[in-house]
Design a protein around this motif. Sequence first.
Motif: not given
Length: 297
Positions: A179-192, A24-33
Amino acid sequence: MKLQQAKRHQVKLRLGLSGASGFGKSYSALLLAFGITNDWSKIAVIDTENGSASLYSHLGNYNVLSLLEPFSPERYIEAIKTCENASIEVIIIDSISHEWSGKGGCLQIHEQLGGRFQDWAKLTPRHTAFIDAILQSKCHVITTVRKKIDYSMDRDSNGKTKVIKHGLKDITREGFSYELTVDFEVVNESHLVKASKDRTGLFMDKPEFVINASTGKKLIAWCNEGISIDQIKNEIENCKSIELLKHIYSKYSTVQNEIKPLIIERKQRLESLDTQLINTKDIVESPNTLPNGINSK
């Protein structure tokens, strides 16, 4: 070289989202944006994932730039500049992994150059230019990174060689996350997600959570603390001397890349004004000579 008091300036976000395929990286990125801009039309996705960005078009009217192979650093840079020129506020690069390991990416270019260690001297500046395009962008930038299982060949206590599994590793050149301000790691298929790096202090050492628009709102509120770029621009515009311009440039060291073009433009205008004043002074001090060589007598 001199010491100066630390000051907080408004900044542009450099966010990372890493995880395995399907997490769910793409979906999460869109919600963040959307949380950052509150305007879908100000979001652009540089899509290297075979059109996956368009799968979420029901969310809103965001923009998509489909980037096909070859995935050279220069083509990524061109895509970033295209988004900037379109007055986009948040650029999502989904993903940067292709710049490193995709067709026409850095690893393949290195192999084509001969695969020798010294060949990195030609390639590293090109990769660095790509990273600089992200870091120096006037937009907020969200990058996604694929992960793969990392293995190594080690010897056990009996001297036998065996394969050791070390977990997941980002598919990009090592060190990008620094180099990042925040680096998120998506840990499972539940998008956590969890924060593996967090300069904001908003998410570090907190329980795993699911990214939504409110995550972006928290981040943009953090970004907007301190002196705004608009305030600095106004200070530059009202500057009356080149010496004061130098002082402003030195004072706002953390945003020098953004204000440098404004400093140069204002400097040129001040120099032009000085030239005009000198010419006027020459005319006043030589009353017998008028402009264009016309004699007053």
